[in-house]
Motif scaffolding. Structure first.
Motif, short mmCIF file in Angstrom:
data_model
loop_
_atom_site.label_atom_id
_atom_site.label_comp_id
_atom_site.label_asym_id
_atom_site.label_seq_id
_atom_site.Cartn_x
_atom_site.Cartn_y
_atom_site.Cartn_z
N THR A 543 0.81 -1.39 -0.05
CA THR A 543 0.05 -0.04 -0.07
C THR A 543 0.87 1.19 -0.14
O THR A 543 0.41 2.03 -0.57
N LEU A 544 2.13 1.24 0.67
CA LEU A 544 2.89 2.34 0.64
C LEU A 544 3.57 2.62 -0.91
O LEU A 544 3.45 3.57 -1.14
N GLN A 545 3.73 1.34 -1.45
CA GLN A 545 4.20 1.63 -2.74
C GLN A 545 3.14 2.38 -3.64
O GLN A 545 3.35 3.00 -4.54
N HIS A 546 1.81 1.81 -3.29
CA HIS A 546 1.10 2.37 -4.23
C HIS A 546 0.38 3.88 -3.90
O HIS A 546 -0.68 4.14 -4.27
N ASN A 547 0.93 4.19 -2.82
CA ASN A 547 0.65 5.54 -2.36
C ASN A 547 -1.05 5.53 -1.71
O ASN A 547 -1.57 6.83 -1.94
N LEU A 548 -1.38 4.53 -1.25
CA LEU A 548 -2.77 4.39 -0.73
C LEU A 548 -2.92 4.85 0.74
O LEU A 548 -2.21 4.43 1.52
N GLN A 549 -3.54 6.08 0.76
CA GLN A 549 -3.71 6.71 1.97
C GLN A 549 -4.93 6.47 2.85
O GLN A 549 -5.92 6.31 2.01
N GLY A 550 -5.04 6.44 4.15
CA GLY A 550 -6.19 6.05 4.78
C GLY A 550 -6.65 4.63 4.97
O GLY A 550 -8.09 4.49 5.40
N ILE A 551 -6.25 3.88 4.22
CA ILE A 551 -6.86 2.48 4.54
C ILE A 551 -5.64 1.50 5.46
O ILE A 551 -4.28 1.48 5.02
N ASN A 552 -6.09 1.19 6.60
CA ASN A 552 -5.17 0.56 7.37
C ASN A 552 -5.53 -0.56 7.66
O ASN A 552 -4.58 -1.75 7.97
N ASN A 553 -6.62 -1.20 7.38
CA ASN A 553 -7.03 -2.66 7.85
C ASN A 553 -6.29 -3.31 6.65
O ASN A 553 -6.35 -3.33 5.55
N THR A 554 -5.77 -4.50 7.13
CA THR A 554 -5.09 -5.38 6.26
C THR A 554 -5.77 -5.97 5.15
O THR A 554 -5.55 -6.01 3.86
N ALA A 555 -7.09 -6.63 5.60
CA ALA A 555 -7.99 -7.24 4.54
C ALA A 555 -8.37 -6.07 3.64
O ALA A 555 -8.58 -6.50 2.55
N GLU A 556 -8.75 -5.02 4.10
CA GLU A 556 -9.22 -4.04 3.13
C GLU A 556 -7.95 -3.55 2.24
O GLU A 556 -8.34 -3.36 1.02
N ARG A 557 -6.83 -3.50 2.82
CA ARG A 557 -5.66 -3.06 1.86
C ARG A 557 -5.66 -4.33 0.77
O ARG A 557 -5.48 -3.81 -0.42
N TYR A 558 -5.79 -5.46 1.11
CA TYR A 558 -5.65 -6.33 -0.02
C TYR A 558 -6.78 -6.21 -1.13
O TYR A 558 -6.73 -6.24 -1.96
N TYR A 559 -8.07 -6.02 -0.51
CA TYR A 559 -9.07 -5.83 -1.53
C TYR A 559 -8.92 -4.54 -2.30
O TYR A 559 -9.26 -4.59 -3.58
N LYS A 560 -8.42 -3.52 -1.75
CA LYS A 560 -7.82 -2.38 -2.63
C LYS A 560 -6.77 -2.71 -3.78
O LYS A 560 -7.01 -2.49 -4.75
N LEU A 561 -5.94 -3.29 -3.24
CA LEU A 561 -4.67 -3.94 -3.97
C LEU A 561 -5.36 -4.63 -5.13
O LEU A 561 -4.73 -4.70 -6.25
N ARG A 562 -6.45 -5.64 -4.84
CA ARG A 562 -6.95 -6.27 -6.12
C ARG A 562 -7.44 -5.47 -7.20
O ARG A 562 -7.22 -5.98 -8.22
N GLU A 563 -7.92 -4.37 -6.78
CA GLU A 563 -8.54 -3.52 -7.94
C GLU A 563 -7.39 -2.73 -8.71
O GLU A 563 -7.49 -2.52 -9.93
N LEU A 564 -6.28 -2.50 -7.99
CA LEU A 564 -5.34 -1.90 -8.46
C LEU A 564 -4.20 -2.81 -9.46
O LEU A 564 -3.69 -2.17 -10.45
N GLU A 565 -4.31 -3.97 -9.15
CA GLU A 565 -3.39 -4.98 -9.77
C GLU A 565 -4.20 -5.99 -10.26
O GLU A 565 -4.24 -7.32 -9.46
N PRO A 566 -4.82 -6.06 -11.21
CA PRO A 566 -5.68 -7.09 -11.81
C PRO A 566 -4.95 -8.45 -11.88
O PRO A 566 -5.55 -9.46 -11.84
N GLN A 567 -3.89 -8.30 -12.31
CA GLN A 567 -3.09 -9.24 -12.63
C GLN A 567 -2.72 -10.20 -11.50
O GLN A 567 -2.32 -11.41 -11.64
N ASN A 568 -2.72 -9.59 -10.25
CA ASN A 568 -2.44 -10.34 -9.01
C ASN A 568 -3.63 -10.57 -8.26
O ASN A 568 -3.50 -10.96 -7.35
N ALA A 569 -4.79 -10.29 -8.88
CA ALA A 569 -5.99 -10.24 -8.03
C ALA A 569 -6.22 -11.40 -7.27
O ALA A 569 -6.66 -11.63 -6.09
N GLU A 570 -5.90 -12.52 -7.96
CA GLU A 570 -6.09 -13.88 -7.24
C GLU A 570 -5.46 -14.01 -5.96
O GLU A 570 -5.87 -14.42 -4.81
N ILE A 571 -4.20 -13.56 -5.99
CA ILE A 571 -3.00 -13.53 -4.83
C ILE A 571 -3.71 -12.68 -3.64
O ILE A 571 -4.00 -13.30 -2.32
N TYR A 572 -4.03 -11.61 -4.09
CA TYR A 572 -4.50 -10.53 -3.06
C TYR A 572 -5.97 -11.20 -2.46
O TYR A 572 -6.05 -11.13 -1.20
#
Lengths: 637, 231
Positions: A543-572
């Motif tokens: 999340t730091l790398q993606h500069n995502l601010q204001g999301i602290n919860n780990t599960a939510e972070r992964y959900y957000k990452l899933r949107e940002l990197e569709p190629q890794n969606a399954e892993i997230y």
């Protein structure tokens, strides 16, 4: 004739709710009627929109993915693991499947005929309790808000006795009625006066029908009928009625089955007898104390620290109950974190009053670590800090002295509520963590640009801060500083990545769990260090790398990452799921050993075979995410 | 020459005197190969015997389950325990069936009769099934009947088909049910009871089918075809 396979099935389903408390011979009878279905990866068990078959399902081996199709989008709902029951709701409520179920991996599923199940267990309170919670949890995870409000109900504390024994006559209220000769307009004005959403139409003293807001919307507002017509034209009849002698639980089932928000109570339970009153969903919720909304109200009204301690205790009860009743874990996490935060806020508020001094400048009190990530379910030790506005150098120390005094009171109060002191002194009363905005900036930059081992560790703890009380802007500024300095700072990421990879996959050779070798927790599995931390660390750095601010919860972070990197969606996706599952394990364990530690040490011999399988399944994503980190940040170079 | 004619006459006489249950059974097996895998009826079965010699030893218990589509119906399973005239001390350790146990037992003839009804129109599946079929055939012989007529699939052989040809050693090896279970991650419970083994074998069969049918185009014919092994 002896049937060995039926015995085997009975043995299996006996381990899982709702079957766990049922007599064996009954289960055996059920098992004899069961079918065993094999599904290869991606084969479909049932499809959204299709009418249900005569069976519901329990997963024997493998995993079934439950998802909903909305146009082009698929929305993940749940992953059903060994022992999970699925496809039951459509059979009970008699509607089409609202979800899809597909094999996530090669699976074996038992199909249990609903008819036999109903026949054998219709009057079993354990089973009906399970069914209601099951519906409540389902609705909390996915369905529309409306559905959620309607079904969501919390039962009275741990005993449940009232819910199942108390008659609805104790709860029912006077029904608002109109005569069967009235016009629609008259009925609507009565509804408006009484601020209610439905009205019963009486013929003599019997309920002939009911008019709801929806009827007014669909039949009047659309112009199909005019307002001066008779109420009979638009009312729904016959009404759904109940006898005053049934239990609250039964009443709720009736409402669920008929998808209504209130039920009318008549003398003998049929619409053909005298109307006594009505019972609404809201009445039920309000009557049962200790539900999150009421707890929240009580917390915000609390004036003393001992009162807060009691409420924190109640929060633990609530948590235990949520877990026991298999309420969706995402929902549990949100509710508990929210209440936890309110308790903290209140504690600071009370402390300021106790100190009886007005803070000289703007300041903010923030939480760190698990509480900062809103993942704290069982109270752990407190990690927090204070930031205050920049002040002239000559005043700095006197103002710091004030905030340290305040922080000491806060820390003491939090301690009496039930949050242990932090052994590493990560508390606002420590002068190192009670800084002005400028000082924090210097501190953060030091950590980021001099990534020694210790500094990286501190970054890991501090970068998950979350605002608790005071001036929110100061905390937002802090976030901005962090993200500004880490933006494209590959060197820092490399060190963070190295730290995130320090606990390798929790499985050793021969798929054995790696356990602690010595010390007080010899031969115990440290679920926090081995399984949760790798996931948390990985989420933070990404999340730091993606500069995502204001999301602290780990599960939510992964959900957000899933949107940002569709190629890794399954892993997230898998990581978010694994994280929740692991946290649930830790929480269950923490509740069982309350007071000793927060549940991070798991005794392997206490785990059942299927627990171990579930745990192992969660370890797979850890490995995948660590590979992603290794490739992206090259920490081994 | 004379002997040959005599033998033929004896055969036809015998055939005419075959009991009805055998005729029904034989009739049911006539049109199997045209069906698809989905529509076929598979019976997975296993026998516990008093020893490893099909001629001398006797069947102690038989267990079988039916597979239709990809579903096993538990109600529709087969489990019998036989009266024992030949008792072998050594094998008791494996199957745990005593000469006079508590279980309700039937005569060998009755068991075989029931079994023939159960496998009507079915393809038999088993692990190293030739042994089990041989045991049943000797039992049939004692009743004066011919051998089983069903088509037969051996999960031991099918399992090898799931292996890539590169793993040449797999083709020469004989896989025990335990080994296959380990490799396919099938839970081994109630091993060495006829029903338990039949169920486990059914799960193994499912998993093998799943692996062979990755492209969803497997036909029944291909299932019976054993490719030439490369050694």
């Amino acid at each position: 004739m002896k049937n060995t396979i039926a015995e085997r099935i009975a043995d299996f389903i006996k381990m899982y709710p709702p079957f766990d408390n049922l007599p064996y011979n009954e289960l055996y009878k059920l098992a004899e009627e069961t079918r065993v279905i094999y599904l290869d990866k991606d084969e479909t068990l049932y499809t959204q929109g299709k009418p249900p078959k005569e069976h519901f399902f329990i997963v024997n081996q493998g995993a079934i993915r439950i998802y909903r199709q909305e146009g082009e989008k698929t929305i993940e709902v749940e992953m059903c693991d060994e022992g999970d029951v699925l496809g039951l709701r459509p059979l009970i409520v008699n509607e089409n499947y609202t979800l899809n179920a597909k094999a996530y991996e090669e699976s074996i599923v038992y199909a249990i005929p609903i008819q036999n199940f109903n026949k054998q267990f219709e009057n079993n309170s354990e089973v009906s309790k399970y069914l209601i919670t099951r519906f409540a949890s389902n609705s909390a995870t996915r369905f529309s808000q409306e559905d959620n409000e309607r079904i969501f109900a919390d039962y009275k504390r741990t005993t449940n006795t009232d819910y199942f024994s108390s008659k609805i006559s104790n709860l029912m209220t006077t029904a608002v009625c109109c005569n069967h000769k009235s016009t629609v307009q008259e009925a609507a004005s009565i509804m408006s006066e009484n601020k209610i959403s439905s009205i019963f139409v009486l013929k003599k003293d019997k309920p002939a029908g009911v008019i709801t807001n929806k009827d007014l919307l669909h039949k009047i507002a659309t112009g199909k009928f005019t307002i001066d017509q008779n109420v009979k034209k638009i009312m729904s009849s016959p009404v759904i009625s109940a006898s005053p002698d049934i239990s609250i639980a039964e009443a709720q089932i009736i409402m669920l089955k008929n998808k209504i928000g209130n039920v009318c109570v008549t003398k003998d339970g049929t619409p053909e007898s005298k109307l006594l009153g009505m019972l609404t969903q809201q009445d039920i919720v309000a009557s049962l104390s200790n539900n999150p909304a009421i707890l929240l109200k009580q917390i915000s009204r609390a004036r003393t620290i001992p009162r807060l301690r009691d409420l924190r205790q109640q929060l633990n009860d609530l948590l235990t109950r949520f877990i026991n009743q298999h309420i969706s874990f995402t929902h549990t996490l949100t509710v508990v974190a929210e209440l936890n935060e309110t308790i903290n806020q209140k504690a600071v508020e009370i402390s300021i009053k106790e100190l009886n001094k007005i803070p000289p400048v703007r300041f903010a009190f923030f939480a760190l670590g698990s509480q900062g990530r809103k993942e704290q379910l069982v109270p752990t030790d407190q990690d927090n800090g204070i930031i205050f506005e920049d002040v002239p150098d000559d005043k700095l120390e006197s103002i710091r002295a004030f905030f340290i005094e305040l922080a000491t009171v806060i820390n003491k109060n939090l301690h009496s509520i039930g949050y242990e002191y932090c052994p590493a002194e990560m508390m606002a009363s420590n002068p190192k963590w009670c800084l002005s905005k400028k000082e924090w900036e210097v501190q953060f930059k030091d950590w980021i640009f001099n990534p020694t081992e210790k500094n990286i560790l501190l970054s890991a703890i501090f970068f998950d801060f979350n605002f608790v009380y005071g001036d929110k802007e100061l905390v937002n500024d802090m976030t901005a500083i962090v993200h500004e300095s880490t933006d494209d700072n590959n060197r820092f990421f490399m060190f963070m990545a190295k730290d995130a990879l320090k606990s390798p996959s929790p499985l050793g050779f021969f798929r054995q769990f790696l356990v602690d070798q010595d010390g007080a927790h010899k031969d115990q599995f440290n679920i926090k260090q081995r399984a949760l931390m790798p996931l948390i660390d990985a989420a933070r750095i990404l999340t730091l790398q993606h500069n995502l601010q204001g999301i602290n919860n780990t599960a939510e972070r992964y959900y957000k990452l899933r949107e940002l990197e569709p190629q890794n969606a399954e892993i997230y996706e898998a990581c978010a799921y694994a994280f929740k599952a692991l946290l649930k394990f830790k929480t269950k364990n923490g509740l069982a050993t309350l007071g000793e530690d927060d549940g991070k040490f798991i005794k392997l011999e206490n785990l059942t075979k299927s627990d171990k399988v579930k745990l192992r399944r969660c370890f797979k994503p850890i490995k995948s995410i660590q590979e992603v980190i290794t490739i992206r940040f090259q920490p081994t170079l | 020459m004379w002997n040959y004619i005599k033998k033929n006459i004896a055969y036809f006489l015998k055939k005419r005197h075959q009991p009805d249950y055998w005729k029904n059974y034989a009739e049911s097996l006539k049109n199997i190969p045209t069906k698809s895998i989905e529509e076929s009826k598979f019976v997975v079965f296993d026998c516990e015997t008093s020893g490893l010699n099909p001629k001398e030893d006797r069947i102690l218990s038989m267990g079988a389950v039916t597979i239709r589509g990809n579903t096993i119906d538990i109600k529709d399973n087969f489990e019998v325990y036989l009266e024992q005239d030949i008792f072998n001390r050594e094998s008791v350790a494996i199957h745990g069936l005593l000469k006079k146990g508590k279980l309700k037992k039937v005569s060998e003839e009755q068991a075989i009769k029931n079994f023939l009804v159960y496998i009507e129109g079915a393809i038999l599946v088993g692990h190293h099934i030739s042994f089990d079929v041989a045991c049943v055939n000797y039992a049939l012989k004692r009743m004066g009947l011919p051998k089983l007529k069903n088509k037969v699939l051996d999960t031991g052989v099918l399992f090898k088909k799931t292996k890539h040809q590169l793993y040449a050693e797999a083709f020469t090896k004989v896989f025990s049910l335990d080994e296959v279970c380990d490799e396919l991650k099938v839970k081994k419970k109630d091993r060495h009871t006829a029903s338990g083994d039949a169920y486990i074998t059914a799960i193994v069969f499912f998993k093998i089918l799943g692996r062979l049918n990755r492209n969803n185009d497997l036909t029944l014919k291909e299932l019976f075809f054993t490719p030439k092994m490369i050694y």
